[in-house]
Enzyme design. Sequence first.
Site, PDB file in Angstrom:
ATOM      1  N   ASP A 458       0.838  -1.058  -0.089  1.00  0.00           N
ATOM      2  CA  ASP A 458      -0.011   0.089  -0.097  1.00  0.00           C
ATOM      3  C   ASP A 458       0.692   1.254   0.092  1.00  0.00           C
ATOM      4  O   ASP A 458       2.116   1.485   0.478  1.00  0.00           O
ATOM      5  CB  ASP A 458      -1.108   0.008   1.212  1.00  0.00           C
ATOM      6  CG  ASP A 458      -2.494   0.500   0.931  1.00  0.00           C
ATOM      7  OD1 ASP A 458      -2.198   1.337  -0.035  1.00  0.00           O
ATOM      8  OD2 ASP A 458      -3.182   0.382   1.600  1.00  0.00           O
ATOM      9  N   ASP A 527     -10.907   2.007  -3.450  1.00  0.00           N
ATOM     10  CA  ASP A 527     -11.395   1.586  -2.109  1.00  0.00           C
ATOM     11  C   ASP A 527     -13.011   1.576  -2.103  1.00  0.00           C
ATOM     12  O   ASP A 527     -13.568   1.212  -1.154  1.00  0.00           O
ATOM     13  CB  ASP A 527     -11.082   2.488  -1.093  1.00  0.00           C
ATOM     14  CG  ASP A 527      -9.616   2.318  -0.600  1.00  0.00           C
ATOM     15  OD1 ASP A 527      -8.924   1.145  -0.847  1.00  0.00           O
ATOM     16  OD2 ASP A 527      -8.928   3.206  -0.099  1.00  0.00           O
TER      17      ASP A 527
END
Length: 717
Positions: A458, A527
């Site tokens: 990430d 997301d």
Amino acid sequence: MKPFSCILLFLLLSIAGKTQTDKIFIETNNTALVYKIGKDKKVTQVYIGNKLSRSDYKDLNAGQEIYLTAGIDNQFEPAIRAVHNDGNPSLDLQFDHYNQRKEANITYTQIMLKDPAYPFQVTIHFKAYNNENVIKTWTEIRHQEKKPVMLTQYASSLLHFNAGQYWLTQFHGDWAREVQMAEEKLSNGIKNIESKLGTRTNFYQTQTFILSLGKPSSENDGKLIAGTLGWTGNFKYTFEVDQKNGLRVISGINPFASEYYLAPNEVFTTPEFIFTYSATGKGLASRNLHKWVRNNALLDGNAPRMTLLNNWEATHTSFNEQRLTELFAEAQQLGVDLFLLDDGWFGNKYPRNDDKAGLGDWQPDRSKLPNGIAKLVQEASVLGVKFGIWLEPEMVNPKSELYEKHPEWILKLPNRAESYGRNQLVLDLTNPSVQDFVFGIVDDMMTKNPGIAFIKWDCNRSMTNAYSTYLKDRQSHLYINYTKGFYSVMERIRKKYPHLPIMLCAGGGGRTDYKALEYFTEFWPSDNTDALERIFIQWGYSYFFPSNTISAHVTSMGKQSLKFRTDVAMMGKMGYDIRVNNFTEKELEFSKNAVKTYSDISDIIWKGDLYRLISPYDQNRAVLMYVNNSQSRAVLFNYHLNLRKKDSFSKVLLEGLAPSKNYRIREINLLPDTPSALPDNGKIFSGAYLMEVGINIAAGKLQSLTSNIIDITEINR
């Protein structure tokens, strides 16, 4: 030119098989990019488009310079600008020589340009991928002056077009609404698409575009190029329409705050600009790029992928060893290959119980995981489930031991208050010590736990308020050297762990580019996992990225049925991030069957040719299909969106099938004990019929947020 140089040029051109010794041909099976060497030693672009016979090019003489320079007579945006040791801010690039060779599917071309007054050279490189009809181009810049030369612009590519009118399709957005597609007609002047964010560069703009020539393009009509930059850092595209309606497209690193001081004999290599030309619309361009990515860019691009269950939605950062072990059992019950442990597993002095602490301290939290990661890998393995883990190695929380021990490793401005994004700062990857640290995170994890089978990497913060103590008086090198440092770390990881699957994530789709895909096996598009929103997001990505790169998880976000959410995830690289133990018995049975169904059809989805049949931007439905290479099997996806009373859908004309073959139509991924409502279900049609007459996939009363997956299989009668 000296006599020997003239002889050398003649031999090089002869070896390349040229009948026109003043032309340089960059060709694939269907595309040509042609340059002319002028008597003034200028190299000009005279053609780009469908490949013609060599005799057709003989009268093409008028063109524009291959790599426009600044400082002399160019009145438009330059591809390169340099300031010499004596302060002269000009370049005059003239033809010196070129080389061309062919190896299997690729033709390599190098065009060398030199300045007659200064020891300064630019080499323009091309790799033409014949079967995929994709061209990759980049430049190398060097000099032999006594001191560094300052570069203020350094494009990867400059292409010229003379279509009179131009339509630009770009992809923009924000967190949770990535790659929203927009098209506009270019008018006189300059339009830029750019990013200055350093790390999470695709936060607002994506480095992909489609340029339609003469008129707007559709899926199956129109001339266009589809282009993108292989660079995981700041980028910039400049589209300049001049007073004669000529267009120049300049692609490369964004030079904002990035003057580069090039040392003598140092080679500055720009990122690669990758593009394809299509004379028959956007669909062909996408299929060209998908094939090229799988065969030439994506790590293990044609290898199988694992279906996973992520714990984030089930636990967030609140879990312990027992709860995770229960989730392993849920993964086993669902039938997936792998369990992915997300954020929250690390930190002891500053435990990672939320996003405010712990980043940088990559030791298992002893209170949550008293037996460490090794115990989790072992417990998962006992159940026949592989284990993966989340990392964010480039970042640090101020509330961490790393921040306390190494403040010099962190990008932050002197004499300014720290400014945070998601309560974190960026580590300085221009610093070799930091590169060692980041590599060590992965290496230590894999050395201690060799059973780890997957990593989610990430990157949740953009590079603002950035200053490197390591670079000292060369702060303008920060954005470029950071990206190079990132690649250096990934090269080391891939040298030691060449086939370890790693997902690229950046607060959603903040990093999605072809260069990164050399090191990663897939990316996290957004997301936002609401299935209705994901149709648009995954549709946008599909123009440039094959489906096996686009991670699509079944979650509880959104108000759609479990079937709808599953059907949407299946058109990408499917996974799960959901509380399986909350499923009803019927939902669990459906999901277990869906995992098996996906295993059966995934090879077609991942490697097949994509045909976007009906766009959600045009109708309140989306229809697309994948066809395997032998045209023996296809999978069609149909999604009804938020319908209105006026909506009435016609038959869908299929594409990509063999007209002479016969195919059985069968709906799959149905709920248990639920028959198909499609009127053509189970029937056999010729490929010609399916493509000319079509099938009805909107039978009965139309309902919002419903979906179908249809298997189309060749039948030998």
